[in-house]
Design a protein around this motif. Structure first.
Motif, short mmCIF file in Angstrom:
data_model
loop_
_atom_site.label_atom_id
_atom_site.label_comp_id
_atom_site.label_asym_id
_atom_site.label_seq_id
_atom_site.Cartn_x
_atom_site.Cartn_y
_atom_site.Cartn_z
N ASP A 81 -32.62 72.61 21.23
CA ASP A 81 -31.15 72.68 21.18
C ASP A 81 -30.59 73.29 22.47
O ASP A 81 -29.58 72.81 23.00
CB ASP A 81 -30.68 73.50 19.97
N GLU A 82 -31.24 74.32 22.97
CA GLU A 82 -30.79 74.95 24.22
C GLU A 82 -30.96 74.00 25.41
O GLU A 82 -30.09 73.92 26.28
CB GLU A 82 -31.56 76.26 24.47
N LYS B 244 -30.83 70.76 25.24
CA LYS B 244 -29.78 69.75 25.08
C LYS B 244 -28.44 70.26 25.61
O LYS B 244 -27.72 69.54 26.31
CB LYS B 244 -29.67 69.39 23.59
N LYS B 245 -28.13 71.53 25.31
CA LYS B 245 -26.88 72.13 25.82
C LYS B 245 -26.90 72.20 27.34
O LYS B 245 -25.89 71.93 28.00
CB LYS B 245 -26.68 73.53 25.24
N GLN B 246 -28.07 72.57 27.91
CA GLN B 246 -28.19 72.63 29.37
C GLN B 246 -27.93 71.26 30.00
O GLN B 246 -27.22 71.14 31.00
CB GLN B 246 -29.58 73.12 29.78
N GLN B 247 -28.50 70.22 29.40
CA GLN B 247 -28.33 68.87 29.92
C GLN B 247 -26.87 68.42 29.83
O GLN B 247 -26.35 67.80 30.76
CB GLN B 247 -29.23 67.88 29.15
N MET B 248 -26.22 68.73 28.73
CA MET B 248 -24.81 68.39 28.58
C MET B 248 -23.97 69.12 29.62
O MET B 248 -23.05 68.55 30.22
CB MET B 248 -24.32 68.71 27.16
N PHE B 249 -24.29 70.39 29.86
CA PHE B 249 -23.55 71.19 30.85
C PHE B 249 -23.73 70.60 32.25
O PHE B 249 -22.77 70.46 33.02
CB PHE B 249 -24.01 72.65 30.79
N GLU B 250 -24.97 70.23 32.59
CA GLU B 250 -25.24 69.65 33.91
C GLU B 250 -24.48 68.33 34.08
O GLU B 250 -23.93 68.05 35.15
CB GLU B 250 -26.75 69.43 34.13
N GLN C 100 -25.25 81.80 31.78
CA GLN C 100 -25.37 81.73 30.32
C GLN C 100 -26.43 80.72 29.88
O GLN C 100 -26.96 80.82 28.79
CB GLN C 100 -24.03 81.37 29.70
N PHE C 101 -26.75 79.75 30.73
CA PHE C 101 -27.72 78.72 30.35
C PHE C 101 -29.10 78.98 30.93
O PHE C 101 -30.03 78.29 30.62
CB PHE C 101 -27.23 77.34 30.79
#
Length: 177
Positions: free
Chosen positions: A147-148, A150-156, A173-174
């Motif tokens: 999940d983390e 996935k969040k990193q990829q979305m942020f990038e 934060q990531f």
């Protein structure tokens, strides 16, 4: 510790085994006993078995720990000297501490479940188990969970779509340290 599912107690008239799906009772019979000489009655919450020649002397008789499926439960005489009764559990998520409620209990916390393979699971359950296993390995190594990641990829991806924005306040934060 129980070896998984075999239980033998000299005070019981049977040896029993269990999986999460079923209970199997094994009862010694006199030599040359045929199926037609045996009477077995299985209801949702009670079992009775006896030889037809001695109907008052029960081989097993009593209330079951939990309900069983009468349509799926079976019995057979093996080698003319053993009665095998298979009780199909309705609740397939629990270990039984005893078959008949008046008989001694075992410590179900010491039961070791049978090994299962990921290939035995349906695709949805398998995906969930694989994700849990991945996340556990990541956690042990101090790395981000699925999940983390996935969040990193979305942020990038969002950063690339919006180069005009300043992300310096949220960068840390990531990143796990």
């Amino acid at each position: 510790m129980a070896t998984g599912w075999n239980y033998e107690d000299n005070d019981l008239p049977y040896i029993w085994k269990q999986t999460l799906q079923e209970i199997t009772l094994s009862i010694k019979l006199p030599e040359n006993t045929r199926g037609k000489f045996v009477n077995v009655e299985i209801s949702r919450n009670h079992i009775t078995a006896n030889l037809k020649t001695t109907p008052d002397k029960k081989l097993v008789d009593g209330p079951l720990f939990n309900n069983v499926s009468t349509d799926e439960s079976t019995w057979t005489v093996i080698d003319q000297n053993e009665l095998s009764i298979t009780l199909e559990k309705i609740n397939k998520t629990e270990w039984w501490p005893h078959v008949i409620t008046t008989h001694p209990k075992i410590d179900v916390s010491k039961v070791q479940p049978e090994n299962s393979q990921l290939g035995d699971l349906d695709s949805e359950t398998r995906a969930m188990v694989e994700k849990m296993m991945f996340d556990q390995r990541q956690k042990q190594q101090g790395l981000p969970s699925s999940d983390e990641l996935k969040k990193q990829q979305m942020f990038e991806k969002f950063k690339k779509q919006h180069p005009e924005m300043d992300f310096s306040q949220v960068e840390g934060q990531f990143n796990r340290s």
